[in-house]
Design an enzyme around this catalytic site. Structure first.
Site, PDB file in Angstrom:
ATOM      1  N   ASP A 310       0.825  -1.208   0.000  1.00 48.12           N
ATOM      2  CA  ASP A 310       0.000   0.000   0.000  1.00 48.12           C
ATOM      3  C   ASP A 310       0.858   1.255   0.000  1.00 48.12           C
ATOM      4  OD1 ASP A 310      -2.268   1.545  -0.090  1.00 48.12           O
ATOM      5  OD2 ASP A 310      -2.730   1.400   2.027  1.00 48.12           O
ATOM      6  N   LYS A 337       5.801   7.257  -0.070  1.00 49.02           N
ATOM      7  CA  LYS A 337       5.511   6.508   1.147  1.00 49.02           C
ATOM      8  C   LYS A 337       6.650   5.582   1.591  1.00 49.02           C
ATOM      9  CE  LYS A 337       0.470   5.828   1.521  1.00 49.02           C
ATOM     10  NZ  LYS A 337      -0.536   4.725   1.571  1.00 49.02           N
TER      11      LYS A 337
END
Length: 681
Positions: A310, A337
């Protein structure tokens, strides 16, 4: 100003006001095409910032997250809220000039990963451009807020749970917009439209369609056979779309005429189900450069081949010219991220350098072509393993800034880890969170809880000043919890950021020393702007705690009492005061007794993970609304809320199309079980 600090430099005038806006203006999300979020204004300085006070504020009448960066020009401040409600204000007084409500259908709230937010709006000439959660692009008249044209960016009958939460961008005479939905299952794409008419100019898909579907008839067709070869011949990507949706940052270089698209996570998250653990799966978690005129592919760099954690590469992309090894390089920089800070060549996509800014355990280096070497230890199976960073990311969507004076990038950083595992026998469900992740019950849950305890020891949060040339932190200011807000920097060497202390603060751009702080009564997660009107410099920020970061904080049980969201505008000598915050110190209500069987609770746990956790937190902790803390009245209405849309106007849509009465009873039993486990702690 310190003697050793450079004098402010004012950008040269440009025929395109969005390329080099007047110093007083902030007409687009990142202020100009570099997206540096750097303002040349200098009236507010380190010496007088302590005199900064509230000039005016607007109550926004929502407890939902407000993530938009306002924009400003010609004495008017424009702002947008959840459900895309857009308002124009007199920028000196706060007088409301007009409001436009596009009547976004509330049922689209269930498709939004982290609340029905909007991260901003755009403008060009006499138009303000908004992109709605349900996929409409609307041009409003700047003078009165009336619609001038509307176009649909995706159809509602695709079978995919598309939505839009990112800001549209205007580059020259075109509007470019992406879309959200990658956690549910979508086939990502980006599209461009004529700013005067709303007519589509080009469209580029970021994952392949099954070969038997044939070409799409759009700009991506030229590379789609090659892209498809990076996916397995079979796998759930063919029905769930593969992901890679560009849900936030899109950037532009007018000299190269390149549009840079930051792409999202893959779907299903688990590569085992998505692509049989095979292939790089282009273009997930990548930066893709497209020709601005035609939308055709020019280059890409993939941060995480075969992404399954993710992680997204949708964070701020900033253009700058840096001196590297005694040579000027036109670079694109991003801190996505995965915990690394990247420098790429803007023209070619060549990998220049990357370095981790938080603890990470996925990367073992880069090969000679800049391809990351992924540790096999983070390629998970049915037994949970700890991976750092976690799905919240080391730097998420919160806007990053760059100062050409200091040569530093400024962004909120988050150090974290998370237990990842494959769910045995998992089957995808339509319009749900389709991760394929497991470890939510039995022995897997025991292992998960142990890893989560270990991960909790790693958690830290900072405002980081990063030297992109040396690839090292110049300074860091430790801040509480994930969710510290977007960053803005000025030519007077001030860095502004909202913090999870529920404050808005200013820091010295060279040293990180905190120079000023204002209690905002709700943590500002959005990006700030500054503008000048009638010789006065103002600073504006939305303070509205919410979104994904709030779900993590609520999940930790440390959410603070807060006010409704507000737009706050400051100036030197401002003397307006906020009303006192009503502190709600009441304890959660006692939950009902659990009467369901263990088998029902176990089934409810799995259904909750698939259907509800996206909004209501892993293990039913936190989220937009912590369901462990429901009142007796809400418990009594549980089925009506979930199946019959009793709370539709609050953004909680009916799930009757994918859940049965029996399913809902099982979910309710699981929530009651979790409430009884944790009540009174």
């Amino acid at each position: 100003m310190a003697a050793d600090r450079p004098a402010p430099v004012v950008a040269a005038a440009s025929p395109d006001p969005l390329a080099a806006p007047a110093a007083r203006d902030w007409p687009s999300d990142g202020r100009d095409y570099t997206a540096q979020r750097y303002s040349p204004l200098t009236q507010i300085t380190a010496e007088n910032v302590s005199q900064l006070g509230l000039a005016w504020y607007a109550d926004l009448d929502t407890y939902r997250g407000v993530e938009a960066t306002p924009i400003y020009t010609d004495g008017v401040l424009y702002n947008t809220l959840p459900w895309n409600i857009t308002t124009a204000y007199d920028a000196a007084t706060g007088e409301e000039l007009w409001t436009y409500d596009p009547q976004t259908p509330r049922e689209f709230g269930r498709y939004a990963c982290c609340e029905p937010v909007s991260r901003g709006l755009a403008m060009r000439g006499d138009k303000v451009i908004i992109a709605t959660l349900d996929g409409r692009l609307i041009a409003l008249d700047k003078a009165d807020g009336q619609p001038l044209w509307t176009t649909r960016t995706f159809e509602l009958d695709t079978g995919f749970a598309y939505s839009i939460t990112g800001a549209p961008r205007v580059f020259g005479d075109m509007v470019v917009v992406g879309q959200s939905g990658g956690d549910m299952g979508v086939r990502g794409f980006v599209s461009a439209y004529d700013v005067e008419t709303g007519e589509e100019i080009w469209k580029f898909f970021l994952t392949p369609a099954p070969e038997e579907d044939g070409p799409d008839g759009v700009a991506s067709d030229g590379v789609m056979d090659w892209v498809r070869s990076t996916w397995s011949e079979t796998g759930m990507w063919q029905t769930l779309g593969g992901g890679a949706n560009p849900w936030d940052s899109i950037a532009y270089d007018p000299d190269l005429n390149l549009v840079y698209v930051g792409t999202g996570n893959s779907v299903p998250h688990a590569r085992f189900y998505r692509s049989n653990n095979e292939g790089d799966n282009l273009f997930v978690c990548s930066i893709v450069a497209l020709d601005g005129t035609t939308g055709e592919y020019r280059w890409h760099y993939q941060m995480n081949p075969g992404e399954e954690w993710d992680w997204t590469c949708t964070a701020s992309m900033i253009s700058a010219t840096l001196v590297i090894d005694e040579e000027e390089r036109d670079v694109l920089m991003q801190a996505p991220k995965n915990g690394f800070f990247y420098l790429l060549d803007r023209a070619t996509g060549e990998f220049i350098s990357a370095e981790a800014h938080v603890f990470q355990n996925w990367n073992e280096g880069f090969d000679e072509d800049g391809r990351p070497i992924t540790s096999q230890a983070v390629r998970y199976g049915e037994v949970p393993v700890m991976v750092a960073p976690g799905p919240g990311g080391a730097h998420n969507w919160f806007p990053m800034a760059f100062s050409p004076r200091t040569g530093l990038a400024y962004f909120p950083a988050y150090q974290s880890a998370f237990p990842y595992a494959v769910q045995p026998g998992w089957e995808p469900q339509p319009l749900r969170s389709n991760s394929g992740w497991g470890g939510f019950t039995g022995e897997g849950l025991n292992a998960r809880m142990g890893i989560m305890a270990e991960a909790a020891e790693l958690e830290r949060a900072w405002l980081t000043a990063w030297d992109p040339v040396r690839q090292e932190a110049r300074w860091q200011v430790e801040l509480p919890r994930h969710g510290n807000g977007g960053v803005m920097v000025t030519a007077s060497d001030l860095v502004f950021e909202g913090t999870t202390r529920q404050t808005f603060a200013a820091f010295d751009a060279f040293t990180g020393a905190q120079l000023w702080e204002y209690p905002t009564q709700s943590a500002p997660v959005a990006g700030a702007i500054t503008y000048e009107l009638d010789g006065v410099q103002y600073v504006a920020i939305n303070a509205g705690w919410g979104g994904g970061a709030a779900q993590i904080e609520r999940g930790a049980g440390i959410e603070m009492p807060r006010s409704t969201a507000r737009l706050l505008v400051f100036r030197l000598g401002g003397s307006v005061e906020l009303p006192p915050l009503e502190v709600d110190a009441s304890a959660p209500p006692e939950p009902p007794r659990l009467t369901a069987s263990e088998a029902t609770v176990t089934r409810g746990a799995q259904l909750f993970a698939e259907t509800c956790a996206l909004c209501h937190g892993q293990n039913a902790i936190g989220g937009v609304k912590d369901l462990r803390h429901m009142t007796a009245e809400t418990h009594a209405m549980f089925n009506d809320i979930v199946l019959r849309g009793a709370y539709l106007e609050r953004g909680m849509a009916s799930f009757a199309d994918i859940l049965s009465e029996e399913d809902v009873e099982a979910i309710h039993a699981y929530v009651i079980a979790r409430a009884n486990e944790d009540w009174g702690r």
